[in-house]
Design a protein around this motif. Structure first.
Motif, PDB file in Angstrom:
ATOM      1  N   SER A   1      14.593  28.690 -30.549  1.00 22.60           N
ATOM      2  CA  SER A   1      14.980  28.632 -31.900  1.00 22.60           C
ATOM      3  C   SER A   1      14.196  29.286 -32.855  1.00 22.60           C
ATOM      4  O   SER A   1      14.196  30.175 -33.725  1.00 22.60           O
ATOM      5  N   SER A   2      13.025  28.642 -32.910  1.00 23.10           N
ATOM      6  CA  SER A   2      11.694  28.989 -33.702  1.00 23.10           C
ATOM      7  C   SER A   2      11.219  30.394 -33.435  1.00 23.10           C
ATOM      8  O   SER A   2      10.940  31.056 -34.171  1.00 23.10           O
TER       9      SER A   2
ATOM     10  N   LEU B   1      14.140  23.948 -29.154  1.00 27.45           N
ATOM     11  CA  LEU B   1      13.296  24.106 -30.513  1.00 27.45           C
ATOM     12  C   LEU B   1      12.297  25.303 -30.395  1.00 27.45           C
ATOM     13  O   LEU B   1      12.127  26.195 -31.342  1.00 27.45           O
TER      14      LEU B   1
ATOM     15  N   TRP C   1      18.192  25.182 -34.814  1.00 31.80           N
ATOM     16  CA  TRP C   1      16.862  24.601 -34.941  1.00 31.80           C
ATOM     17  C   TRP C   1      16.714  23.261 -35.719  1.00 31.80           C
ATOM     18  O   TRP C   1      16.130  22.501 -35.396  1.00 31.80           O
TER      19      TRP C   1
ATOM     20  N   MET D   1       8.450  23.869 -40.913  1.00 27.24           N
ATOM     21  CA  MET D   1       8.881  24.191 -39.387  1.00 27.24           C
ATOM     22  C   MET D   1       7.695  24.584 -38.351  1.00 27.24           C
ATOM     23  O   MET D   1       7.901  23.793 -37.249  1.00 27.24           O
TER      24      MET D   1
END
Length: 232
Positions: free
Chosen positions: A212-213, A209, A187, A135
């Motif tokens: 949400s990370s 992105l 994500w 991730m």
């Protein structure tokens, strides 16, 4: 379909993750970074789905010959740590000695973390950063920060793997699950989109992105700071 066959099917579904890992590694060997992450995102989706299925179909009871947890750990180490570390090194995001340092730190720390018997807390969260390098590295590919920021983030998270910090499991951690579960789907969507367009996403996808990370990275630590209200 018998209960035994259903349970066995869950193991077979989990095992598809290693096939997607091989496809990701082949893409990485050819420096096809977008396709590498597409396959890693697919493997990530399988990993997110197989746990609930394993509990639903009681694999430990009806398919005990195969150790689902061990199978899951093997695949997770390759998809979460090994391949992302190679990508970070080979892509040049960390040049020179910094790439060597990162690839050694990520693989060594992850090997120790993935065999840590105390990695889970009582509320089913992770104790320490759960080695989700796939991730992190995807976000680094999409954002391309200066190498010293990348090296700093890698170093901090490698240490955080063994600190008493909590990181939520989006599916199993009950507290804030109404937010965490949709957030992991968000994500996954933005990550898949970024990889599919070879890391040239639209601005909305880029920020989706990143945000949400940040939630997934910080939610568990915030829960430690903000005590849960007791009913009654």
């Amino acid at each position: 379909m018998t209960r035994e066959l259903k349970a066995l099917s869950v193991h077979l579904f989990t095992a598809t993750g290693i096939v997607f890992a091989m496809l990701a590694m082949l893409a990485a060997a050819n420096e096809q970074w977008g396709m590498m992450f597409v396959w890693l995102v697919v493997a990530f989706a399988v990993d997110g789905a197989d746990g609930p299925l394993a509990r639903k179909y009681e694999v430990d009871t009806y398919a005990p010959r195969f150790d689902g947890n061990l199978l899951d750990m093997i695949i997770d180490f390759i998809t979460y740590a090994f391949i992302p570390a190679f990508a970070l090194f080979q892509s040049g995001l960390l040049p020179g000695w910094t790439g060597w340092a990162a690839i050694i730190v990520i693989t060594f720390a992850s090997a120790m973390y993935f065999c840590d018997r105390s990695m889970k807390t009582e509320d089913k969260s992770f104790r320490g950063f759960p080695g989700c390098w796939n991730m992190l590295v995807l976000v680094l590919f999409a954002t391309e920060p200066p190498f010293w920021i990348t090296l700093g983030i890698v170093s901090i998270l490698a240490v955080a793997m063994f600190l008493p910090l909590k990181f939520v499991h989006p599916v199993r951690t009950k507290r804030w699950r109404a937010v965490s579960l949709p957030m992991i789907f968000i994500w996954t969507f933005f990550a898949g989109w970024a990889a599919w367009v070879d890391f040239h996403p639209e601005n909305w996808a880029y920020w989706g992105l990143v945000l949400s990370s940040l939630y997934l990275l910080s939610a568990g630590i915030v829960q430690q700071i903000v005590p849960e209200r007791k009913a009654g």
